[in-house]
Design a protein around this motif. Sequence first.
Motif, PDB file in Angstrom:
ATOM      1  N   GLY A 164       0.811  -1.209   0.000  1.00 40.53           N
ATOM      2  CA  GLY A 164       0.000   0.000   0.000  1.00 40.53           C
ATOM      3  C   GLY A 164       0.846   1.261   0.000  1.00 40.53           C
ATOM      4  O   GLY A 164       0.536   2.242  -0.681  1.00 40.53           O
ATOM      5  N   LEU A 165       1.953   1.226   0.736  1.00 32.58           N
ATOM      6  CA  LEU A 165       2.830   2.381   0.814  1.00 32.58           C
ATOM      7  C   LEU A 165       3.600   2.566  -0.492  1.00 32.58           C
ATOM      8  O   LEU A 165       3.782   3.694  -0.968  1.00 32.58           O
ATOM      9  CB  LEU A 165       3.785   2.228   1.995  1.00 32.58           C
ATOM     10  N   ILE A 166       4.042   1.470  -1.077  1.00 36.22           N
ATOM     11  CA  ILE A 166       4.720   1.548  -2.385  1.00 36.22           C
ATOM     12  C   ILE A 166       3.771   2.139  -3.420  1.00 36.22           C
ATOM     13  O   ILE A 166       4.151   3.026  -4.206  1.00 36.22           O
ATOM     14  CB  ILE A 166       5.193   0.152  -2.833  1.00 36.22           C
ATOM     15  N   ASP A 167       2.526   1.672  -3.414  1.00 37.04           N
ATOM     16  CA  ASP A 167       1.543   2.173  -4.378  1.00 37.04           C
ATOM     17  C   ASP A 167       1.261   3.657  -4.157  1.00 37.04           C
ATOM     18  O   ASP A 167       1.079   4.408  -5.120  1.00 37.04           O
ATOM     19  CB  ASP A 167       0.241   1.380  -4.269  1.00 37.04           C
ATOM     20  N   GLN A 168       1.199   4.074  -2.915  1.00 39.95           N
ATOM     21  CA  GLN A 168       0.940   5.485  -2.621  1.00 39.95           C
ATOM     22  C   GLN A 168       2.074   6.363  -3.136  1.00 39.95           C
ATOM     23  O   GLN A 168       1.851   7.422  -3.739  1.00 39.95           O
ATOM     24  CB  GLN A 168       0.768   5.684  -1.113  1.00 39.95           C
ATOM     25  N   LEU A 169       3.293   5.925  -2.933  1.00 43.57           N
ATOM     26  CA  LEU A 169       4.457   6.708  -3.365  1.00 43.57           C
ATOM     27  C   LEU A 169       4.569   6.775  -4.878  1.00 43.57           C
ATOM     28  O   LEU A 169       4.982   7.797  -5.438  1.00 43.57           O
ATOM     29  CB  LEU A 169       5.743   6.118  -2.778  1.00 43.57           C
ATOM     30  N   SER A 170       4.211   5.691  -5.565  1.00 43.19           N
ATOM     31  CA  SER A 170       4.410   5.620  -7.016  1.00 43.19           C
ATOM     32  C   SER A 170       3.166   5.979  -7.815  1.00 43.19           C
ATOM     33  O   SER A 170       3.222   6.049  -9.042  1.00 43.19           O
ATOM     34  CB  SER A 170       4.883   4.220  -7.413  1.00 43.19           C
ATOM     35  N   SER A 171       2.062   6.218  -7.147  1.00 42.05           N
ATOM     36  CA  SER A 171       0.810   6.502  -7.843  1.00 42.05           C
ATOM     37  C   SER A 171       0.860   7.850  -8.565  1.00 42.05           C
ATOM     38  O   SER A 171       1.436   8.816  -8.073  1.00 42.05           O
ATOM     39  CB  SER A 171      -0.344   6.509  -6.838  1.00 42.05           C
ATOM     40  N   SER A 172       0.212   7.901  -9.724  1.00 43.33           N
ATOM     41  CA  SER A 172       0.102   9.171 -10.450  1.00 43.33           C
ATOM     42  C   SER A 172      -0.770  10.151  -9.676  1.00 43.33           C
ATOM     43  O   SER A 172      -0.683  11.360  -9.869  1.00 43.33           O
ATOM     44  CB  SER A 172      -0.494   8.934 -11.839  1.00 43.33           C
ATOM     45  N   ALA A 173      -1.614   9.614  -8.799  1.00 37.31           N
ATOM     46  CA  ALA A 173      -2.447  10.458  -7.943  1.00 37.31           C
ATOM     47  C   ALA A 173      -1.780  10.708  -6.594  1.00 37.31           C
ATOM     48  O   ALA A 173      -2.322  11.429  -5.758  1.00 37.31           O
ATOM     49  CB  ALA A 173      -3.807   9.822  -7.731  1.00 37.31           C
ATOM     50  N   GLY A 174      -0.602  10.102  -6.405  1.00 34.65           N
ATOM     51  CA  GLY A 174       0.143  10.272  -5.161  1.00 34.65           C
ATOM     52  C   GLY A 174       1.401  11.086  -5.382  1.00 34.65           C
ATOM     53  O   GLY A 174       1.357  12.189  -5.916  1.00 34.65           O
ATOM     54  N   ASP A 175       2.544  10.489  -5.025  1.00 32.34           N
ATOM     55  CA  ASP A 175       3.803  11.242  -5.094  1.00 32.34           C
ATOM     56  C   ASP A 175       4.551  11.105  -6.414  1.00 32.34           C
ATOM     57  O   ASP A 175       5.527  11.805  -6.643  1.00 32.34           O
ATOM     58  CB  ASP A 175       4.717  10.797  -3.951  1.00 32.34           C
TER      59      ASP A 175
END
Length: 243
Positions: A164-175
């Motif tokens: 979940g944290l990896i996805d949050q960091l790499s998301s186009s809607a995230g970081d």
Amino acid sequence: MSIQKTAIAIICTVFMAQGLAHGAVATTVSQQNAIAEAKSYLRVSDFSRQGLIDQLSSSVGGFSVSDAQMAVDSLNIDWNAEAVKSAKGYLRLMAFSCQGMIHQLASPAGGKFTQAQAEYGATNAGLCSGSGSTGSGQVANVSVQNAASAAKTYLQVSAFSRQGLIDQLSSSAGDKYDVNDARAAVDSLNVDWNEQAVQSAKSYLSLMSFSCQGMIQQLASPAGAKFTQAQAEYGARKAGICS
């Protein structure tokens, strides 16, 4: 009119036209003042061309848009270098990914640099792989370090699984970090994912009721918290739902 006078008049007309075309001639007091003000702004901060024009023509600057444009275009400014300095200034305030910095530099609500200038600034500030001033290993390290800093911030305010944290960091809607940098950043941290699962389970319970199996499914689901099955079972059990 003699041939000599006619030639001189033509030459003068050409030079005046070229000067005005390049914004090199300040013909009014307002334009001269705008040039002086632009130089003053550049001594204390970093600007894109559009950002400096907007500053001069804002209610604070007080110049007309045409005078502001003329003033800015009369100066010999390396906008790529300004983009690099601006990127480094942003990095002193918070962590950015390569794509996040490019977006910040190019955004009409941000630095207002051109896309090419924004990419140059982010790369030469050490955030992106490519032709930056640092080696590729150093570039990767800066991006991973920034991603790790962002990950720590997220963990201070919410519970996350590793995925979940990896996805949050790499998301186009995230970081917007590169997924490899996000993964390296998360794996560089000393995180008790079992404890994160417990915290996540308790957070879900504060919102609604769950059965034991319902919580495990929520914690382990790819559409949910994305914990491993073992972590999800641990979280549900320690949250007091399972016997």
